[in-house]
Scaffold this active site. Structure first.
Site, mmCIF file in Angstrom:
data_model
loop_
_atom_site.group_PDB
_atom_site.id
_atom_site.type_symbol
_atom_site.label_atom_id
_atom_site.label_comp_id
_atom_site.label_asym_id
_atom_site.label_seq_id
_atom_site.Cartn_x
_atom_site.Cartn_y
_atom_site.Cartn_z
ATOM 1 N N SER A 87 1.119 -1.384 -0.142
ATOM 2 C CA SER A 87 0.326 0.113 -0.202
ATOM 3 C C SER A 87 0.699 1.541 -0.141
ATOM 4 O O SER A 87 0.023 2.735 -0.051
ATOM 5 C CB SER A 87 -0.690 -0.013 1.001
ATOM 6 O OG SER A 87 -2.178 -0.894 1.264
ATOM 7 N N THR A 88 1.997 1.081 -0.077
ATOM 8 C CA THR A 88 3.298 2.288 0.159
ATOM 9 C C THR A 88 2.882 3.089 -1.127
ATOM 10 O O THR A 88 3.401 4.320 -2.090
ATOM 11 C CB THR A 88 4.455 1.933 0.331
ATOM 12 O OG1 THR A 88 5.336 1.000 -0.848
ATOM 13 C CG2 THR A 88 4.713 2.086 1.574
#
Length: 581
Positions: free
Chosen positions: A304-305
């Site tokens: 999710s970065t």
């Protein structure tokens, strides 16, 4: 006088008178011809002598040229003495602390043709070198060659003890040995050298690539000290980063971890470590597991970065603004897969909420607004799909789908389907919050002016302002709360990615990462941390990034921020001078 005598006298007189009458014509010609012949013979002899001398010196000159152009003979891997003593430049950190230097040492050799009893020599050497390989050494001593290495780089004590044995045919040769005072502290940045003091990894290899290896190859190096090479890293920060990694690996029983501290305005790496690592003073003991630099030479799906880049792309395109909302009520079904949220809210989400709650559904819809080609072009512009350019030789090529389809764009929007190196993820993250400038990372000192010359404007400054707001928002209200350090205003984005095993994603093995920046109101540094396959008492895969990678960033920032010169601000308006911890 007898009759016979008178006859002889008369004959001689008659001969003399006849010769006198014709001498002016015939005899003068005879004498002149004989002189010419003798002069010609003399000239011929002198010419032959000169020709002989010329041929002799030509042969000598030819042999000298042949010897000069011939490759030097190598006997048992021995190098010329001047190369054994050739210096390498010291490697220093940004504050002048020594990271690598040369020390003088000696190596043990034998002249087998002078050794009578090889077994006796081995027996004596074993009293000083108990780990000596008797079988191998015996084969070398029995070869009756003129030179064989027995042991490279002895200690002074070992040399003294072997000298005391008084073994004929044994000698010592002076050498240079590379020494790393910090041991494994900066192993993957500094790298190491081989037995002949040639750089084979890290910045040691980079230095050789800048011309030192070429000079050594043609014998133009010497034992005179060279100008030291100063690196961008701060040894204090580097030590903190490494300690935090090993502490997290021990706590979560992980198989690997990594972190980097990056100056967002210059691209300088202040500290970077990958665990497990190795001691460059004894690189062989690290085995292959320790040699891998996971930060720059390992590729991972960053989870999710990557939503940070997707949202930045949507905002920068002008098709999405901070006041827009996206429907995250229903999963997305495409290509036989179902895209859903891990902690779904089941409602419409604003852009800040999409970032805060890390919605896969809403992020995928943002990517769909931009389109497949726009998505690919944006990630390429951020350097996430191409090999990173930096001084460190160990840099991996990111992986991506051969053909981007809609399903690829959707999964890549939330960090699955593209594998990049953590370092280049941090570099792209810096561009999100430094005003939109992509700056290649460097392990050498660089000023802001120098950085501006290589920087590429990849985002609008207004987009960067929005991303700083979102990082701050998530640091205060979202998954980044465990990274906050009082006084330093840390913002960031977590990423918990399922790992691929045998071609399938599994939910019991995670790759957790956290992309942080501080102080987020005026960003100076980016910190990226990751931990590979963390484990908890609740089982494998139970440790999320907010509870593993984010605390790692907290520990690094809390211990290094003051060292980096960042002044803390306490209180809501930053006016408080002291806060109780």
């Amino acid at each position: 006088m007898s009759f016979l005598s008178r006859i002889m006298v008369l004959k001689s007189r008659a001969h003399l008178s006849a010769g006198t009458r014709g001498s002016r014509g015939v005899r003068s010609d005879l004498f002149e011809g004989a002189g010419k012949r003798k002069a010609a013979q003399a000239r011929n002899r002198v010419g032959l002598l000169m020709l002989g001398f010329a041929a002799f010196y030509c042969v000598i000159g030819g042999r000298l040229v042949q010897y000069g152009m011939a490759q030097p003979e190598i006997t048992s891997s021995i190098m010329p003495a001047d190369r054994l003593l050739a210096s390498r430049p010291d490697l220093l950190d940004r504050n002048g602390e020594v990271l690598a230097t040369d020390i003088r040492t000696v190596s043990l050799y034998a002249e087998p043709h002078k050794i009578v009893d090889a077994s006796e020599v081995i027996e004596k050497l074993a009293t000083v070198l108990p780990d000596i390989d008797a079988k191998s050494v015996y084969g070398r001593l029995a070869s009756k060659s003129h030179f064989q290495w027995l042991r490279r780089q002895l200690t002074p004590k070992q040399q003294s003890q072997i000298l005391a044995l008084g073994i004929p045919g044994i000698g010592f040769r002076p050498e240079k040995r590379r020494f790393y005072p910090g041991g494994a502290t900066a192993a993957h940045i500094v790298g190491h050298v081989n037995i002949d003091n040639r750089g084979v990894a890290g910045m040691e290899r980079y230095v050789d690539g800048q011309g030192l290896a070429d000079l050594a190859a043609v014998g133009m190096t010497s034992d005179q000290p060279l100008e030291p090479v100063r690196l961008s890293i701060d040894l204090r920060v580097q030590s903190i980063v490494r300690e935090v990694l090993y502490s997290a690996m021990d706590k979560f029983k992980a198989i690997g971890a990594g972190a980097v501290v990056l100056d967002v305005h210059t691209g300088e790496v202040l500290g970077m470590a990958s665990a497990p690592d190795y001691d460059p003073n004894n690189p062989a003991a690290g085995a292959e597991e320790g040699w891998l630099n996971r930060m720059s030479n390992g590729t991972f799906e960053m989870g999710s970065t990557f939503k940070s880049f997707t949202i930045a792309m949507a905002l920068d395109s002008g098709k999405v603004n901070m006041n827009d909302s996206f429907d995250a009520r229903y999963p997305i079904r495409i290509g036989g897969f179902t895209i859903k949220d891990f902690h779904g809210k089941g409602r419409m989400l604003t852009v800040p909420e999409v970032f805060q709650y890390s919605s896969n559904i809403a992020t995928a819809k943002m990517a769909d607004v931009v389109g497949i080609e726009g998505h690919k072009d944006f990630l390429t512009k951020l350097g996430l799909l191409s090999k990173m350019q930096t001084e460190l030789p160990e840099v991996a090529q990111p992986s991506q789908p051969r053909e981007w389809k809609k399903i690829n764009s959707i999964t890549i929007s939330f960090g699955h389907g593209v594998a990049t190196t953590p370092l280049q993820t941090a570099v792209a993250g810096a561009a999100l919050i430094n005003g939109g400038k992509l700056i290649e990372p460097t392990f050498l000192p660089r000023t802001r002016d120098e950085a501006d010359q290589v920087a590429q404007q990849v985002l609008q400054p207004t987009t960067s302002d929005s991303m700083r707001y979102l990082f701050h928002w998530n640091g205060v209200k979202g998954s980044g709360k465990n990274a906050r350090v009082e006084g330093f205003n840390v913002g960031g984005k977590t990423g918990t990615a399922d790992k691929v095993v045998n071609g399938r994603y599994v939910n019991d093995k995670n790759f957790n990462a956290f992309l942080a920046a501080f102080p987020i109101d005026d960003p100076q540094y980016v910190v990226l941390t990751f931990i590979d396959e963390p484990k908890t008492d609740k089982g494998n895969g139970a440790a999320l990034a907010g509870n593993s990678a984010a605390p790692m960033a907290h520990d690094i920032i809390s211990r290094s921020a003051a060292i980096l010169g960042v002044k803390p601000k306490f209180g809501d308006d930053g006016s408080a001078l002291l806060v109780s911890y």
